[in-house]
Design a protein around this motif. Structure first.
Motif, PDB file in Angstrom:
ATOM      1  N   HIS A  33       0.859  -1.190   0.000  1.00  0.00           N
ATOM      2  CA  HIS A  33       0.000   0.000   0.000  1.00  0.00           C
ATOM      3  C   HIS A  33       0.889   1.231   0.000  1.00  0.00           C
ATOM      4  O   HIS A  33       2.091   1.143   0.208  1.00  0.00           O
ATOM      5  CB  HIS A  33      -0.886   0.005   1.247  1.00  0.00           C
ATOM      6  CG  HIS A  33      -0.059   0.048   2.501  1.00  0.00           C
ATOM      7  ND1 HIS A  33       0.553   1.203   2.936  1.00  0.00           N
ATOM      8  CD2 HIS A  33       0.312  -0.927   3.359  1.00  0.00           C
ATOM      9  CE1 HIS A  33       1.243   0.932   4.028  1.00  0.00           C
ATOM     10  NE2 HIS A  33       1.127  -0.350   4.298  1.00  0.00           N
ATOM     11  N   ASN A  34       0.268   2.366  -0.255  1.00  0.00           N
ATOM     12  CA  ASN A  34       1.017   3.629  -0.243  1.00  0.00           C
ATOM     13  C   ASN A  34       0.454   4.570   0.799  1.00  0.00           C
ATOM     14  O   ASN A  34       0.208   5.724   0.484  1.00  0.00           O
ATOM     15  CB  ASN A  34       0.870   4.334  -1.596  1.00  0.00           C
ATOM     16  CG  ASN A  34       1.649   3.666  -2.686  1.00  0.00           C
ATOM     17  OD1 ASN A  34       2.835   3.463  -2.539  1.00  0.00           O
ATOM     18  ND2 ASN A  34       0.973   3.343  -3.758  1.00  0.00           N
ATOM     19  N   ALA A  50      -1.193  16.602  -1.083  1.00  0.00           N
ATOM     20  CA  ALA A  50      -2.122  15.473  -1.227  1.00  0.00           C
ATOM     21  C   ALA A  50      -2.704  15.435  -2.636  1.00  0.00           C
ATOM     22  O   ALA A  50      -2.778  14.370  -3.270  1.00  0.00           O
ATOM     23  CB  ALA A  50      -3.231  15.594  -0.182  1.00  0.00           C
ATOM     24  N   THR A  51      -3.091  16.595  -3.146  1.00  0.00           N
ATOM     25  CA  THR A  51      -3.694  16.657  -4.481  1.00  0.00           C
ATOM     26  C   THR A  51      -2.694  16.171  -5.533  1.00  0.00           C
ATOM     27  O   THR A  51      -3.038  15.385  -6.426  1.00  0.00           O
ATOM     28  CB  THR A  51      -4.123  18.112  -4.803  1.00  0.00           C
ATOM     29  OG1 THR A  51      -4.963  18.560  -3.749  1.00  0.00           O
ATOM     30  CG2 THR A  51      -4.851  18.207  -6.115  1.00  0.00           C
ATOM     31  N   HIS A  52      -1.442  16.609  -5.415  1.00  0.00           N
ATOM     32  CA  HIS A  52      -0.460  16.199  -6.424  1.00  0.00           C
ATOM     33  C   HIS A  52      -0.129  14.709  -6.308  1.00  0.00           C
ATOM     34  O   HIS A  52       0.105  14.043  -7.328  1.00  0.00           O
ATOM     35  CB  HIS A  52       0.811  17.053  -6.326  1.00  0.00           C
ATOM     36  CG  HIS A  52       1.689  16.912  -7.536  1.00  0.00           C
ATOM     37  ND1 HIS A  52       1.324  17.375  -8.786  1.00  0.00           N
ATOM     38  CD2 HIS A  52       2.906  16.322  -7.712  1.00  0.00           C
ATOM     39  CE1 HIS A  52       2.274  17.083  -9.668  1.00  0.00           C
ATOM     40  NE2 HIS A  52       3.246  16.443  -9.032  1.00  0.00           N
ATOM     41  N   GLY A  65      -3.964   2.857  -1.595  1.00  0.00           N
ATOM     42  CA  GLY A  65      -3.410   3.556  -0.438  1.00  0.00           C
ATOM     43  C   GLY A  65      -4.357   4.592   0.117  1.00  0.00           C
ATOM     44  O   GLY A  65      -5.400   4.881  -0.465  1.00  0.00           O
ATOM     45  N   LYS A  66      -3.937   5.100   1.260  1.00  0.00           N
ATOM     46  CA  LYS A  66      -4.726   6.128   1.944  1.00  0.00           C
ATOM     47  C   LYS A  66      -3.846   7.351   2.106  1.00  0.00           C
ATOM     48  O   LYS A  66      -2.647   7.221   2.363  1.00  0.00           O
ATOM     49  CB  LYS A  66      -5.082   5.642   3.347  1.00  0.00           C
ATOM     50  CG  LYS A  66      -6.515   5.224   3.498  1.00  0.00           C
ATOM     51  CD  LYS A  66      -6.899   5.030   4.937  1.00  0.00           C
ATOM     52  CE  LYS A  66      -6.181   3.906   5.634  1.00  0.00           C
ATOM     53  NZ  LYS A  66      -6.635   3.518   6.915  1.00  0.00           N
ATOM     54  N   PHE A  98      -7.318   5.727  -4.148  1.00  0.00           N
ATOM     55  CA  PHE A  98      -6.739   6.431  -3.008  1.00  0.00           C
ATOM     56  C   PHE A  98      -7.831   7.077  -2.179  1.00  0.00           C
ATOM     57  O   PHE A  98      -8.617   7.868  -2.686  1.00  0.00           O
ATOM     58  CB  PHE A  98      -5.725   7.488  -3.462  1.00  0.00           C
ATOM     59  CG  PHE A  98      -4.387   6.906  -3.681  1.00  0.00           C
ATOM     60  CD1 PHE A  98      -3.456   6.868  -2.671  1.00  0.00           C
ATOM     61  CD2 PHE A  98      -4.077   6.323  -4.898  1.00  0.00           C
ATOM     62  CE1 PHE A  98      -2.225   6.282  -2.862  1.00  0.00           C
ATOM     63  CE2 PHE A  98      -2.850   5.734  -5.094  1.00  0.00           C
ATOM     64  CZ  PHE A  98      -1.922   5.714  -4.076  1.00  0.00           C
ATOM     65  N   GLU A  99      -7.865   6.711  -0.920  1.00  0.00           N
ATOM     66  CA  GLU A  99      -8.804   7.320   0.015  1.00  0.00           C
ATOM     67  C   GLU A  99      -8.137   8.525   0.651  1.00  0.00           C
ATOM     68  O   GLU A  99      -6.918   8.523   0.847  1.00  0.00           O
ATOM     69  CB  GLU A  99      -9.135   6.313   1.128  1.00  0.00           C
ATOM     70  CG  GLU A  99     -10.078   5.219   0.692  1.00  0.00           C
ATOM     71  CD  GLU A  99     -11.442   5.777   0.363  1.00  0.00           C
ATOM     72  OE1 GLU A  99     -11.961   6.580   1.171  1.00  0.00           O
ATOM     73  OE2 GLU A  99     -11.958   5.465  -0.725  1.00  0.00           O
ATOM     74  N   VAL A 100      -8.923   9.540   0.976  1.00  0.00           N
ATOM     75  CA  VAL A 100      -8.370  10.674   1.726  1.00  0.00           C
ATOM     76  C   VAL A 100      -9.157  10.761   3.024  1.00  0.00           C
ATOM     77  O   VAL A 100     -10.388  10.713   3.011  1.00  0.00           O
ATOM     78  CB  VAL A 100      -8.538  12.006   0.965  1.00  0.00           C
ATOM     79  CG1 VAL A 100      -7.801  13.127   1.686  1.00  0.00           C
ATOM     80  CG2 VAL A 100      -8.035  11.884  -0.454  1.00  0.00           C
TER      81      VAL A 100
END
Ligand SMILES: NC(=O)c1ccc[n+]([C@@H]2O[C@H](COP(=O)([O-])OP(=O)(O)OC[C@H]3O[C@@H](n4cnc5c(N)ncnc54)[C@H](OP(=O)(O)O)[C@@H]3O)[C@@H](O)[C@H]2O)c1
Length: 474
Positions: A33-34, A50-52, A65-66, A98-100
């Motif tokens: 995972h990342n 985070a956006t990039h 990843g999260k 990708f979860e935020v």
């Protein structure tokens, strides 16, 4: 029977331990995972990172990843999560998921609160400044909890020195750490190495100069006003005759006018043009000079827009004693006092800007050298971006991705500065290519090398004379 039963369970236990060990070792080499923890993730720089990271998720070693944004204020945290999700919804996901999410902690400088957050992290990025008068606890905790990758955007020189002292521990834990890895310091250090690397072979490096421009706060958070005020109290670290000196009362002093372009017809000449710059205690004036083994002078300076800020700050620096700026309460009071005015001028910058962003950022790096015939060469690089905030975020995210990619095949650890990690020309050029093709980049000149003939001035006009005078005043 007892013996066979005992042996059966014993063997199973050994097998289980071996299996767990092998899985742990494997997952250390290739994370499944990342998960990226961004300390200060709910802030202006953190959300840009985070956006990039999501924009570039296909470059990450694992497709899942999260991203965990960490801050103090849960309401702000939820808004930031939404902001990142909205921005990310514009990119195609390329099959990556990708979860935020947001995690609240009361203090990023408390190791006990950090350890549980770091447990499952492939990378930690620390943007929860200010770093003034702090010890690098997040880096130390990342090392103690065997986090594979750590990146930060710190800048005070003592903080960087304390981080570098953790190098041996990072080697033992296998944590790859890159410090001071934003735009400036960060991308600027990479550009200085590129400028030096573009000089004719065999030259002795004499001087290095870092000049920056940011329109208003450049989209960064209000905390940067407070950091600027604290900076007025700092001694200026810079090289003179090849040695590091700390100049008292140099910070904030006018150094001159700098062309943020190498070609008068370029877009940078029109967008940024020439700007006044003021001496500023950025660490790269010391760390890059050390790396390049310069024999002359280094300096770092910055300017802002609108012009009225330069005039006001210049006046304040002359009137207010340095010891007052060093006082955290005074610097915070001045930041709170000026904040509404800064917000208003930033709004005006946005409305009057051609891109509707009003967060323009520019860097000019000059490296001067001498060959065996005593001919002088100046290598200049100019870069511009429509948003300072985005440029810092994209730079930190690209550095993090680079470390994660390397960590998936090579688990060696250590703490380094950008100029140390990208000494090698191949790795440096690859990184520059990625960082100068990011959305919002206005221009990147590449290294423009000029030969200085018979004392004709090349580079920042009159800057050298002013620096000589200033250092004589100290
Ligand atoms: N190298 C570069 O190029 C560069 C350029 C610009 C800025 N910077 C650095 O980037 C940092 C962040 O700037 P920004 O514009 O993102 O500021 P910001 O918008 O104010 O964000 C700061 C973030 O840090 C969190 N935070 C601060 N102190 C904390 C603490 N003690 N415990 C937990 N969370 C804490 C804040 O959480 P809450 O909002 O919940 O309090 C917020 O999420 C600055 O401090 C500056 O040093 C570096």
């Amino acid at each position: 029977n007892f013996f066979r039963l005992h042996c059966h369970y014993h063997c199973k236990t050994v097998l289980l331990i071996l299996t767990v060990g092998a899985v742990t070792a494997l997952s250390a080499v290739s994370p499944s995972h990342n998960n990226v923890v961004i300390l200060g993730g709910s802030g202006r720089i953190g959300t840009a990172i985070a956006t990039h990271l999501i924009r570039r998720s296909s470059a990450l070693p694992s497709s899942t990843g999260k991203i965990i944004l960490v801050g103090r204020n849960p309401e702000q945290g939820q808004q930031s999560v939404q902001e990142v999700r909205d921005a990310a919804s514009e990119f195609s996901s390329d099959g990556n998921s990708f979860e935020v999410e947001f995690q609240s902690i009361s203090d990023v400088w408390d190791s006990k609160q950090l350890s549980p957050l770091f447990h499952d992290a492939a990378a930690v990025i620390h943007t929860a400044g200010p770093y003034h008068n702090r010890y690098p606890i997040p880096l130390r905790t990342a090392i103690e909890t065997n986090v594979p990758v750590y990146v930060d955007v710190s800048d005070p020189l003592p903080y960087l020195d304390s981080s570098l002292e953790l190098n041996e521990d990072a080697i033992s834990s296998g944590t790859k750490a890159l410090i001071a890895a934003g735009a400036f310091p960060g991308m600027s250090n990479l550009m200085a190495m590129e400028a030096a690397g573009s000089l004719p072979p065999g030259c002795q490096i004499l001087d290095s100069g870092f000049n920056y421009f940011t329109a208003g706060l450049g989209g960064s958070g209000d905390v940067n006003l407070y950091i600027t005020n604290l900076g007025f109290g700092d001694d200026m670290p810079q090289y003179e005759k090849g040695r590091l000196n700390y100049f008292k009362a140099l910070t904030g002093k006018l150094l001159g006018q700098v062309d943020f372009f190498t070609d008068a017809e370029s877009i940078m000449a029109k967008r940024v043009g020439s700007q006044q710059v003021f001496s500023w205690p950025f660490p790269e004036a010391a760390t890059v000079a050390r790396e390049l083994k310069i024999t002359g002078r280094s300096h770092a300076a910055m300017g802002t827009a609108p012009e009225v800020w330069n005039v006001m700050l210049g006046l304040l620096v002359d009137i207010v004693p340095r010891s007052w700026w060093r006082n955290e309460r005074f610097s915070q009071f001045m930041a709170d006092f000026s904040q509404p005015l800064v917000k208003a001028t930033d709004k005006w910058l946005q409305l009057s800007s051609p891109d509707g962003v009003g967060e323009t950022h520019a860097m000019r790096i000059d490296v001067t050298a001498e060959d065996s015939n005593k001919d002088i060469f100046v290598s200049t690089i100019v870069q511009g971006h429509e948003s300072f905030r985005q440029c810092v975020g994209q730079s930190a995210a690209e550095f993090c991705i680079d470390l994660l990619q390397e960590q998936s095949t090579d688990r060696s650890g250590g703490v380094s500065l950008v100029e140390q990690r990208y000494r090698d020309e191949g790795a440096r050029k690859q990184m520059i290519e990625k960082m100068t093709s990011t959305p919002g980049t206005i221009d990147y000149s590449g290294a423009v090398v000029t030969r200085k003939a018979n004392g004709a001035t090349v580079g920042p006009s009159k800057m050298e004379e002013v620096l000589v005078l200033r250092s004589m005043e100290m």
